[in-house]
Design a protein around this motif. Structure first.
Motif, short mmCIF file in Angstrom:
data_model
loop_
_atom_site.label_atom_id
_atom_site.label_comp_id
_atom_site.label_asym_id
_atom_site.label_seq_id
_atom_site.Cartn_x
_atom_site.Cartn_y
_atom_site.Cartn_z
N LYS A 48 -5.86 -20.25 -18.61
CA LYS A 48 -5.74 -19.58 -20.37
C LYS A 48 -5.71 -21.10 -21.47
CE LYS A 48 -1.14 -19.93 -21.36
NZ LYS A 48 0.19 -19.98 -21.92
N GLY A 49 -5.92 -21.67 -21.02
CA GLY A 49 -6.52 -22.93 -22.55
C GLY A 49 -7.39 -23.56 -22.59
N LEU A 50 -8.64 -23.84 -21.85
CA LEU A 50 -9.96 -23.45 -21.59
C LEU A 50 -10.74 -22.63 -21.97
CD1 LEU A 50 -10.12 -26.21 -18.10
CD2 LEU A 50 -10.78 -26.71 -21.31
N ALA A 51 -10.47 -21.52 -21.74
CA ALA A 51 -11.32 -19.94 -21.32
C ALA A 51 -11.95 -20.01 -23.02
CB ALA A 51 -11.29 -19.11 -20.40
N PRO A 52 -10.52 -19.59 -23.34
CA PRO A 52 -10.60 -18.80 -25.32
C PRO A 52 -11.62 -20.36 -25.71
CG PRO A 52 -9.02 -19.07 -24.63
CD PRO A 52 -9.07 -19.68 -22.96
N MET A 53 -11.74 -21.40 -25.92
CA MET A 53 -12.08 -22.47 -26.23
C MET A 53 -14.03 -22.75 -26.01
SD MET A 53 -9.27 -25.53 -25.90
CE MET A 53 -10.52 -26.79 -25.74
N THR A 66 -0.90 -13.31 -16.98
CA THR A 66 -0.62 -13.48 -15.45
C THR A 66 -0.11 -14.87 -15.16
OG1 THR A 66 -3.61 -13.18 -14.38
CG2 THR A 66 -2.32 -14.03 -13.29
N ASP A 67 -0.32 -15.75 -16.07
CA ASP A 67 0.67 -17.18 -16.19
C ASP A 67 1.97 -16.41 -16.99
OD1 ASP A 67 0.65 -20.15 -17.07
OD2 ASP A 67 1.25 -19.00 -18.99
N ASP A 68 1.82 -15.63 -17.90
CA ASP A 68 3.54 -15.11 -17.91
C ASP A 68 3.96 -14.02 -16.76
OD1 ASP A 68 3.15 -15.73 -20.69
OD2 ASP A 68 2.21 -13.31 -21.50
N ILE A 69 3.38 -13.34 -15.94
CA ILE A 69 3.73 -13.13 -14.82
C ILE A 69 4.48 -13.87 -13.95
CG2 ILE A 69 3.39 -11.37 -12.88
CD1 ILE A 69 0.77 -9.97 -14.65
N LEU A 70 3.83 -15.09 -13.78
CA LEU A 70 3.66 -16.29 -13.14
C LEU A 70 5.24 -16.94 -13.15
CD1 LEU A 70 0.13 -17.21 -12.06
CD2 LEU A 70 1.83 -16.47 -10.59
N LYS A 71 5.07 -16.80 -14.49
CA LYS A 71 6.56 -17.54 -15.18
C LYS A 71 7.26 -16.84 -14.35
CE LYS A 71 4.57 -20.53 -18.54
NZ LYS A 71 3.35 -20.12 -20.36
N HIS A 72 7.89 -14.97 -14.65
CA HIS A 72 8.40 -14.36 -14.74
C HIS A 72 9.28 -14.05 -13.05
CE1 HIS A 72 10.73 -10.61 -14.87
NE2 HIS A 72 10.30 -11.08 -13.97
N ILE A 73 7.94 -14.62 -12.75
CA ILE A 73 8.56 -14.00 -11.02
C ILE A 73 8.98 -16.20 -10.76
CG2 ILE A 73 7.38 -15.15 -8.45
CD1 ILE A 73 4.92 -13.37 -9.05
N THR A 74 8.74 -16.78 -11.23
CA THR A 74 9.32 -18.41 -10.88
C THR A 74 10.22 -18.60 -11.18
OG1 THR A 74 6.93 -19.32 -11.32
CG2 THR A 74 9.46 -20.72 -11.27
N ASN A 75 11.05 -18.18 -12.45
CA ASN A 75 11.92 -17.27 -13.19
C ASN A 75 13.43 -16.42 -12.51
OD1 ASN A 75 11.82 -19.68 -15.06
ND2 ASN A 75 10.38 -18.62 -16.59
#
Length: 97
Positions: A48-53, A66-75
């Motif tokens: 997420k951080g590298l690709a846009p750069m 996808t990162d947000d979905i995984l954070k949701h699953i974790t929480n």
């Protein structure tokens, strides 16, 4: 950005993709995703951080969601078809990369 940055960033994204593939090869259910969500999220977070750069905006957007979905699953735990959603997102990133 320099050519060296792009070379190194591309190599790092390839490594992250390889690590995600390795985790997904051992997952086949929503429960497996929940058990590995923290680890998987770390790899998507880096993409997420590298690709846009690197100018890979669409890859960055997919990795961000996808990162947000995984954070949701974790929480909050899994939801129906978590595994399928994540695998489809990952496949899209691989195609675009």
């Amino acid at each position: 950005m320099s050519d060296e940055f792009f070379r190194v960033a591309r190599m790092e994204i390839k490594e992250e993709i390889s690590k995600i593939e390795k985790i997904f090869s051992k997952c086949s259910t929503d429960r497996h995703i929940q058990d590995n969500a923290d680890n998987i999220e770390q790899h998507f977070h880096k993409i997420k951080g590298l690709a846009p750069m690197m100018g890979e905006v669409n890859i960055g957007k997919i990795a961000s969601v996808t990162d947000d979905i995984l954070k949701h699953i974790t929480n909050n735990g899994i939801f129906p078809d978590s595994y399928l959603i994540l695998v489809e997102s990952f496949q899209k990133i691989k195609i675009l990369f």
